[in-house]
Design a protein around this motif. Structure first.
Motif, PDB file in Angstrom:
ATOM      1  N   LEU A   1       0.314  -0.591   0.448  1.00 51.26           N
ATOM      2  CA  LEU A   1      -0.030   0.074  -0.087  1.00 51.26           C
ATOM      3  C   LEU A   1       0.921   0.767  -0.289  1.00 51.26           C
ATOM      4  O   LEU A   1       1.892   1.645   0.960  1.00 51.26           O
ATOM      5  CB  LEU A   1      -0.775   0.057   1.905  1.00 51.26           C
ATOM      6  N   VAL A   2       0.638   1.466  -1.803  1.00 57.05           N
ATOM      7  CA  VAL A   2       1.633   3.015  -1.055  1.00 57.05           C
ATOM      8  C   VAL A   2       1.086   4.825  -0.690  1.00 57.05           C
ATOM      9  O   VAL A   2      -0.501   4.242  -1.041  1.00 57.05           O
ATOM     10  CB  VAL A   2       1.774   3.211  -1.981  1.00 57.05           C
ATOM     11  N   LEU A   3       1.241   5.567   0.262  1.00 60.11           N
ATOM     12  CA  LEU A   3       0.436   6.446   1.042  1.00 60.11           C
ATOM     13  C   LEU A   3       1.579   7.351   1.011  1.00 60.11           C
ATOM     14  O   LEU A   3       2.174   7.343   1.128  1.00 60.11           O
ATOM     15  CB  LEU A   3       0.450   6.257   2.462  1.00 60.11           C
ATOM     16  N   PHE A   4       1.002   8.087   0.098  1.00 60.26           N
ATOM     17  CA  PHE A   4       0.594   9.766  -0.007  1.00 60.26           C
ATOM     18  C   PHE A   4       1.267  10.512   1.697  1.00 60.26           C
ATOM     19  O   PHE A   4       0.651  10.159   2.273  1.00 60.26           O
ATOM     20  CB  PHE A   4       0.152  10.970  -0.409  1.00 60.26           C
ATOM     21  N   ARG A   5       1.916  11.074   2.278  1.00 58.92           N
ATOM     22  CA  ARG A   5       2.488  11.187   3.189  1.00 58.92           C
ATOM     23  C   ARG A   5       1.163  12.292   3.974  1.00 58.92           C
ATOM     24  O   ARG A   5       1.570  12.824   4.947  1.00 58.92           O
ATOM     25  CB  ARG A   5       3.892  12.374   3.361  1.00 58.92           C
ATOM     26  N   GLY A   6       1.232  13.140   3.134  1.00 62.66           N
ATOM     27  CA  GLY A   6       0.489  14.182   2.803  1.00 62.66           C
ATOM     28  C   GLY A   6       0.507  15.567   2.714  1.00 62.66           C
ATOM     29  O   GLY A   6       1.861  16.025   2.748  1.00 62.66           O
ATOM     30  N   ALA A   7      -0.715  16.721   3.088  1.00 61.21           N
ATOM     31  CA  ALA A   7      -0.177  17.958   2.814  1.00 61.21           C
ATOM     32  C   ALA A   7      -1.217  18.738   3.351  1.00 61.21           C
ATOM     33  O   ALA A   7      -2.131  18.855   4.273  1.00 61.21           O
ATOM     34  CB  ALA A   7      -0.211  18.449   1.412  1.00 61.21           C
ATOM     35  N   PRO A   8      -0.766  19.923   3.702  1.00 61.99           N
ATOM     36  CA  PRO A   8      -1.890  21.097   4.310  1.00 61.99           C
ATOM     37  C   PRO A   8      -2.840  21.349   4.409  1.00 61.99           C
ATOM     38  O   PRO A   8      -3.735  21.399   5.153  1.00 61.99           O
ATOM     39  CB  PRO A   8      -0.511  22.294   4.188  1.00 61.99           C
ATOM     40  N   ASP A   9      -3.477  21.318   2.872  1.00 61.90           N
ATOM     41  CA  ASP A   9      -4.398  21.351   2.778  1.00 61.90           C
ATOM     42  C   ASP A   9      -5.619  20.784   1.976  1.00 61.90           C
ATOM     43  O   ASP A   9      -6.595  21.019   1.610  1.00 61.90           O
ATOM     44  CB  ASP A   9      -4.494  22.938   1.620  1.00 61.90           C
ATOM     45  N   TRP A  10      -4.886  19.464   1.985  1.00 61.60           N
ATOM     46  CA  TRP A  10      -5.583  18.172   0.943  1.00 61.60           C
ATOM     47  C   TRP A  10      -5.109  16.850   1.754  1.00 61.60           C
ATOM     48  O   TRP A  10      -3.721  17.102   1.496  1.00 61.60           O
ATOM     49  CB  TRP A  10      -6.097  18.359  -0.617  1.00 61.60           C
ATOM     50  N   PHE A  11      -5.699  15.862   1.898  1.00 58.04           N
ATOM     51  CA  PHE A  11      -5.076  14.925   2.399  1.00 58.04           C
ATOM     52  C   PHE A  11      -4.082  14.894   3.550  1.00 58.04           C
ATOM     53  O   PHE A  11      -2.695  14.513   3.285  1.00 58.04           O
ATOM     54  CB  PHE A  11      -4.495  13.995   1.234  1.00 58.04           C
ATOM     55  N   ARG A  12      -4.772  15.779   4.588  1.00 56.88           N
ATOM     56  CA  ARG A  12      -3.423  16.606   5.031  1.00 56.88           C
ATOM     57  C   ARG A  12      -2.166  15.231   6.099  1.00 56.88           C
ATOM     58  O   ARG A  12      -3.305  14.091   5.935  1.00 56.88           O
ATOM     59  CB  ARG A  12      -4.654  16.883   6.291  1.00 56.88           C
ATOM     60  N   ILE A  13      -1.553  16.156   6.602  1.00 52.99           N
ATOM     61  CA  ILE A  13      -0.189  14.473   7.494  1.00 52.99           C
ATOM     62  C   ILE A  13      -0.964  14.399   8.351  1.00 52.99           C
ATOM     63  O   ILE A  13      -0.526  12.823   8.700  1.00 52.99           O
ATOM     64  CB  ILE A  13       0.400  16.041   7.279  1.00 52.99           C
ATOM     65  N   GLY A  14      -1.613  14.539   9.052  1.00 54.99           N
ATOM     66  CA  GLY A  14      -2.446  13.766  10.741  1.00 54.99           C
ATOM     67  C   GLY A  14      -3.109  12.671  10.315  1.00 54.99           C
ATOM     68  O   GLY A  14      -2.448  11.963  10.556  1.00 54.99           O
TER      69      GLY A  14
END
Length: 270
Positions: free
Chosen positions: A158-171
């Motif tokens: 499973l490849v996971l995007f680490r996130g960004a502040p405004d969308w698909f957030r890091i938390g």
């Protein structure tokens, strides 16, 4: 750096305050060379704002100041239900499934779901990817395939995007990583910040980079001295102290070249 540090820099770039006195301002002056400490305050010049903006862009962050989000149902009736609302991706993570039963992720696409639902998927190894665009290209990275092997068998990944502040957030992405028990692979930019982020991953099995003969040629060709210069001072002490072999080797090579390379420039199969 944590999400709070990036939020601080975004506010700094947006507001361009000549003087701040918060604890995080003093911390960023000490660790990231942002501003000059004078007594109880930190003083800023235009060069500091440019440096903060460069750090944000190199890390894949928006330079706009973060807005305080509300639920969509709380938006004013007179305006759009989207105005001032939290992003529709709130609480979601972006993932690409490779070989996971019952889940098809066509090349160039990704899935969005609650992080707990992603955590429940029957994958065997988690690949944390720094950039969303690169995650969409992950099927094209032939050099990545050996990292997915174990005993000659390709593991369900499973490849996971680490996130960004405004969308698909890091938390949410961070909660998935912290709540998991499976091995982790780090897929990050070849720059000082990328190495630091990879070094901070729990249960990390490997830092995923193209073979050095391919990577070195691209790093020299693309001449991204800016990726190295903008981040080196703030990352040097931690990277010098890192004993992990993968990180130490990559850092030594990066220092010799005094250049970095963004993931989007990593080699593809054709």
């Amino acid at each position: 750096m944590t999400p709070a540090h990036y939020s601080f820099m975004r506010n700094l770039v947006a507001n361009r305050s000549p003087k701040l006195s918060s604890a995080i301002a003093k911390e960023m002056a000490d660790t990231q060379d942002l501003g000059r400490v004078r007594g109880r305050a930190v003083l800023y010049e235009e060069a500091d704002f440019i440096k903060a903006e460069t750090k944000l862009r190199n890390a894949g962050y928006s330079v706009e100041a973060p807005a305080v989000g509300r639920q969509r149902s709380d938006a004013n009736d007179a305006g759009s239900e989207k105005a001032f609302a939290a992003p529709v991706t709130e609480g979601l993570v972006a993932v690409v499934a490779i070989g996971v039963p019952g889940i098809a992720t066509p090349e160039g696409s990704f899935l969005a779901m609650k992080w707990r639902d992603a955590l429940a998927l029957p994958y065997e190894v988690l690949v944390v990817c720094e950039n969303l665009e690169s995650m969409q290209r992950v099927h094209r990275y032939a050099w990545l395939q050996p990292y997915l092997l174990e005993g000659g068998r390709r593991r369900r990944a499973l490849v996971l995007f680490r996130g960004a502040p405004d969308w698909f957030r890091i938390g949410p992405a961070s909660r998935l990583v912290a709540g998991d028990t499976r091995p982790v692979l780090g897929l990050f930019d070849f720059d000082p910040q990328g190495l630091l982020m990879a070094a901070g991953l729990p249960r990390r099995e490997a830092l995923c980079l193209p073979p050095w003969e391919l990577l070195e040629a691209l790093v020299i060709e693309r001449k991204r001295h800016d990726l190295y210069a903008a981040q080196e001072a703030g990352c040097r002490a931690q990277l010098d102290a890192c004993a992990d072999q993968d990180i130490a080797t990559a850092w030594a090579r990066m220092r010799l070249l005094t250049r970095g390379l963004n993931q989007e420039a990593f080699p593809e199969r054709d």
